[in-house]
Design a protein around this motif. Sequence first.
Motif, short mmCIF file in Angstrom:
data_model
loop_
_atom_site.label_atom_id
_atom_site.label_comp_id
_atom_site.label_asym_id
_atom_site.label_seq_id
_atom_site.Cartn_x
_atom_site.Cartn_y
_atom_site.Cartn_z
N GLU A 261 0.81 -1.23 0.00
CA GLU A 261 0.00 0.00 0.00
C GLU A 261 0.84 1.27 0.00
OE1 GLU A 261 -3.22 0.13 2.74
OE2 GLU A 261 -3.76 -1.99 2.47
N GLY A 262 2.16 1.13 0.05
CA GLY A 262 3.03 2.28 -0.12
C GLY A 262 3.27 3.12 1.11
N PHE A 263 3.50 2.49 2.23
CA PHE A 263 3.76 3.22 3.46
C PHE A 263 5.14 3.88 3.41
CE2 PHE A 263 0.67 -0.02 4.87
CZ PHE A 263 -0.30 0.84 5.36
N GLU A 264 5.22 5.09 3.96
CA GLU A 264 6.48 5.83 3.99
C GLU A 264 7.23 5.65 5.31
OE1 GLU A 264 6.00 9.96 2.28
OE2 GLU A 264 3.89 9.34 2.37
N LEU A 265 6.54 5.11 6.31
CA LEU A 265 7.16 4.94 7.63
C LEU A 265 6.39 3.87 8.40
CD1 LEU A 265 9.16 6.13 9.84
CD2 LEU A 265 7.22 7.55 10.58
N ILE A 266 7.12 3.12 9.23
CA ILE A 266 6.49 2.16 10.13
C ILE A 266 6.88 2.52 11.56
CG2 ILE A 266 6.44 -0.26 10.89
CD1 ILE A 266 6.89 -1.08 8.00
N VAL A 267 5.89 2.59 12.43
CA VAL A 267 6.14 2.73 13.86
C VAL A 267 5.84 1.37 14.49
CG1 VAL A 267 5.58 3.96 15.98
CG2 VAL A 267 5.49 5.16 13.79
N LYS A 268 6.89 0.70 14.92
CA LYS A 268 6.79 -0.70 15.35
C LYS A 268 6.72 -0.81 16.87
CE LYS A 268 10.43 -3.34 15.57
NZ LYS A 268 10.30 -3.87 16.95
N MET B 206 12.68 -3.46 1.69
CA MET B 206 12.11 -2.41 0.84
C MET B 206 12.67 -1.03 1.19
SD MET B 206 8.11 -3.68 0.84
CE MET B 206 7.51 -2.27 -0.11
N GLY B 207 13.41 -0.94 2.31
CA GLY B 207 13.98 0.33 2.71
C GLY B 207 13.02 1.28 3.39
N ILE B 208 11.91 0.75 3.91
CA ILE B 208 10.96 1.59 4.63
C ILE B 208 11.51 1.88 6.03
CG2 ILE B 208 8.60 1.79 5.51
CD1 ILE B 208 7.76 -0.28 3.40
N PRO B 209 11.63 3.12 6.43
CA PRO B 209 12.14 3.44 7.77
C PRO B 209 11.25 2.83 8.86
CG PRO B 209 12.07 5.41 6.40
CD PRO B 209 11.33 4.35 5.65
N ILE B 210 11.88 2.29 9.89
CA ILE B 210 11.16 1.69 11.01
C ILE B 210 11.63 2.35 12.30
CG2 ILE B 210 10.67 -0.44 12.27
CD1 ILE B 210 11.39 -1.98 9.70
N ILE B 211 10.70 2.95 13.02
CA ILE B 211 11.03 3.59 14.30
C ILE B 211 10.13 3.02 15.39
CG2 ILE B 211 11.80 5.73 13.20
CD1 ILE B 211 9.11 7.00 14.09
#
Length: 453
Positions: A71-78, A95-100
């Motif tokens: 779905e094209g997320f720009e950021l993940i808050v895990k 995929m290189g999606i930033p994870i914070i």
Amino acid sequence: MKKITDYQHKKILVLGLAKSGVAAATLLHELGAFVTVNDQKPFEENSAAQGLLEKGITVICGSHPPELLDEGFELIVKNPGIPYTNPLVAKAMKMGIPIITEIELAYRISEADMIGITGSNGKTTTTTLIFKMLEQASMHPLIAGNIGTVASEVAMKATAENQMVVELSSFQLMGVDQFKPHIAVITNLYDAHLDYHGTRENYAKAKANITLNQTESDFLVVNADQEELLEWVSYSKAARIPFSTQRFLKEGVSIKNGRIVYFGEEIIDTGDILLPGKHNLENILAAIAAVKIVGVGNEAIQHVLKTFQGVQHRTQFVDEVHGRKFYNDSKATNILATQSALQAFRQPVVLLAGGLDRGNGFTGLVPYLSGVKALVLFGETAKKLEEAGKKAGIQTIIHVDNVEEAVPVSYHLSEPGDVVLLSPACASWDQYKTFEIRGHIFEQAVHRLKESQ
């Protein structure tokens, strides 16, 4: 709270709920992000997800499907508890999606300076001591993180007049980007959570992230008795304030002639400190270093140290029953914590221990069992702990089903003058959802025992 625009109109996935996930999703929604929440718990059983849906936040429950990332997320808050080996997380990394983690959000919106505390043992006690010392000095502290309210919730209310005192886990610190406490405290570094991190190196790197972004205007309070720890933070640009229980430091915090000394200034006689145990001296020195940086006076420090009895579930005195003193150390979820607790007592000890089996042995506990007259064991690790007890020469070893059953058994094995100590050396998850629940059950059983005598 800073009204930042970093997340406005961005598609962000909040992975995992619990308290931190709910707080992160709510905050991001308020900051104008397009938020989707994904939680493993089914929606019909998930009151937190239902509440977020009512706010207009997209909710997907029941599993963590990797295809969700299409779905094209720009950021993940895990959520910190979800491992990086989780298929969805692993795919996001590829995929290189930033994870914070949520602590990064708290830092970005906070108007208050942060004092961040991490380490393998002693985090909660050190955090509480710092908070109480600041409170005694009327410096308007706010406490957050693992110890209490979710950090981003606290940060939303914080102003420049406050000091945010935040307990930080290695799980949280793996997910930071700009996060930078004004004062970072690392109590110590031992093997812990290797089932999550995989290696000691990964674990140490995560802990060291607390000083990753600090500058010359920030401070790093660090245990000078651990050379390995000093190496892991050697890159830090922060002004270093070392503490030591083993040697006197002219520049730092240490003990000289039975008195705690901060850069040559005598603070308090160790005999006046109420909190028991050598391990707590580390916590006390670290706390003093942190509060002296921000100008807390000695009277406030002394008042706290002369009255503070301990954090709940951490070598906490519960009650005395016919001369037996009962202590709740349910937060001792690893061997090192139990070693420290046992060193705090000179009296004979009846030790209550056991819990989740993480695959480790308990040989490291054997040298510390010399003062233990009896073992009362429960949980998945009971047999392993029995082996350790036999190696230590303990003659009386009893197996019970749970903590509640262990209390009356331990009473009958003890005598007036003895200590009955719940210090499990294991996580609680085989029988109890949290170590707090395990500790509360222990306390309730002690109070029932006293009423029945």
